[in-house]
Design a protein around this motif. Structure first.
Motif, mmCIF file in Angstrom:
data_model
loop_
_atom_site.group_PDB
_atom_site.id
_atom_site.type_symbol
_atom_site.label_atom_id
_atom_site.label_comp_id
_atom_site.label_asym_id
_atom_site.label_seq_id
_atom_site.Cartn_x
_atom_site.Cartn_y
_atom_site.Cartn_z
ATOM 1 N N PRO A 297 0.802 -1.276 -0.059
ATOM 2 C CA PRO A 297 -0.025 0.062 0.081
ATOM 3 C C PRO A 297 0.814 1.250 -0.030
ATOM 4 O O PRO A 297 0.535 2.198 -0.454
ATOM 5 N N GLN A 298 2.067 1.396 0.616
ATOM 6 C CA GLN A 298 2.956 2.437 0.707
ATOM 7 C C GLN A 298 3.815 2.722 -0.632
ATOM 8 O O GLN A 298 4.577 3.643 -0.429
ATOM 9 N N GLY A 299 3.731 1.365 -1.309
ATOM 10 C CA GLY A 299 4.822 1.517 -2.527
ATOM 11 C C GLY A 299 6.075 1.445 -2.353
ATOM 12 O O GLY A 299 7.003 1.939 -2.886
ATOM 13 N N GLU A 300 6.421 0.785 -1.361
ATOM 14 C CA GLU A 300 7.931 0.585 -0.833
ATOM 15 C C GLU A 300 8.700 -0.435 -1.586
ATOM 16 O O GLU A 300 9.825 -0.308 -1.769
ATOM 17 N N LEU A 301 7.834 -1.580 -1.981
ATOM 18 C CA LEU A 301 8.506 -2.505 -2.842
ATOM 19 C C LEU A 301 8.267 -2.086 -4.343
ATOM 20 O O LEU A 301 7.423 -1.641 -4.685
ATOM 21 N N ARG A 302 9.367 -2.379 -5.105
ATOM 22 C CA ARG A 302 9.728 -1.930 -6.533
ATOM 23 C C ARG A 302 9.737 -3.060 -7.492
ATOM 24 O O ARG A 302 10.328 -4.213 -6.985
ATOM 25 N N THR A 303 9.524 -2.990 -8.704
ATOM 26 C CA THR A 303 9.569 -4.087 -9.418
ATOM 27 C C THR A 303 11.005 -4.633 -9.525
ATOM 28 O O THR A 303 12.028 -3.596 -9.740
ATOM 29 N N GLY A 304 11.351 -5.718 -9.648
ATOM 30 C CA GLY A 304 12.885 -6.237 -9.771
ATOM 31 C C GLY A 304 13.452 -6.445 -8.486
ATOM 32 O O GLY A 304 14.634 -7.078 -8.423
ATOM 33 N N MET A 305 12.896 -6.079 -7.516
ATOM 34 C CA MET A 305 13.268 -6.186 -6.143
ATOM 35 C C MET A 305 13.477 -7.779 -5.809
ATOM 36 O O MET A 305 12.615 -8.559 -6.014
ATOM 37 N N THR A 306 14.562 -8.060 -5.064
ATOM 38 C CA THR A 306 14.575 -9.508 -4.535
ATOM 39 C C THR A 306 14.903 -9.338 -3.017
ATOM 40 O O THR A 306 15.191 -8.395 -2.342
ATOM 41 N N GLY A 307 14.925 -10.766 -2.487
ATOM 42 C CA GLY A 307 14.940 -10.672 -1.085
ATOM 43 C C GLY A 307 15.139 -12.024 -0.537
ATOM 44 O O GLY A 307 14.872 -13.092 -1.513
ATOM 45 N N TYR A 308 15.100 -12.210 0.606
ATOM 46 C CA TYR A 308 15.016 -13.642 1.270
ATOM 47 C C TYR A 308 13.694 -13.752 2.138
ATOM 48 O O TYR A 308 13.191 -12.682 2.777
ATOM 49 N N ALA A 309 13.219 -14.680 2.376
ATOM 50 C CA ALA A 309 11.979 -14.942 3.078
ATOM 51 C C ALA A 309 12.137 -16.261 3.896
ATOM 52 O O ALA A 309 12.652 -17.243 3.484
#
Length: 78
Positions: free
Chosen positions: A36-48
């Motif tokens: 909702p806040q637009g913090e995540l962007r296209t192409g971002m990667t991460g660990y989960a």
């Protein structure tokens, strides 16, 4: 960028390949996460860390048989 944040979502696709890394086994997934806040962007990667529910042992071992009937057996029926 957001190592301290927790984003909850739902896994929609799991890759078949498992890569062995020094810190453990790695599986690529595609997840759907509210942003909702637009913090995540296209192409971002991460660990989960992915949580999964529990199931009885008999059900876990019967999933292959159930899949066979749902996919293979019904393809043979005219």
């Amino acid at each position: 960028a957001f190592y301290e944040r927790v984003f909850e979502g739902e896994v929609t696709l799991i890759d078949r390949n498992v890569t062995i890394k020094p810190f453990g086994r790695v599986v690529k997934v595609i997840a759907q996460i509210e942003n909702p806040q637009g913090e995540l962007r296209t192409g971002m990667t991460g660990y989960a860390k992915i949580g999964a529910g529990t199931m009885p042992v008999w059900k876990a071992f019967s999933l292959a048989l159930i899949r066979f009937f749902n996919v293979q057996f019904w393809s043979w029926v005219p």
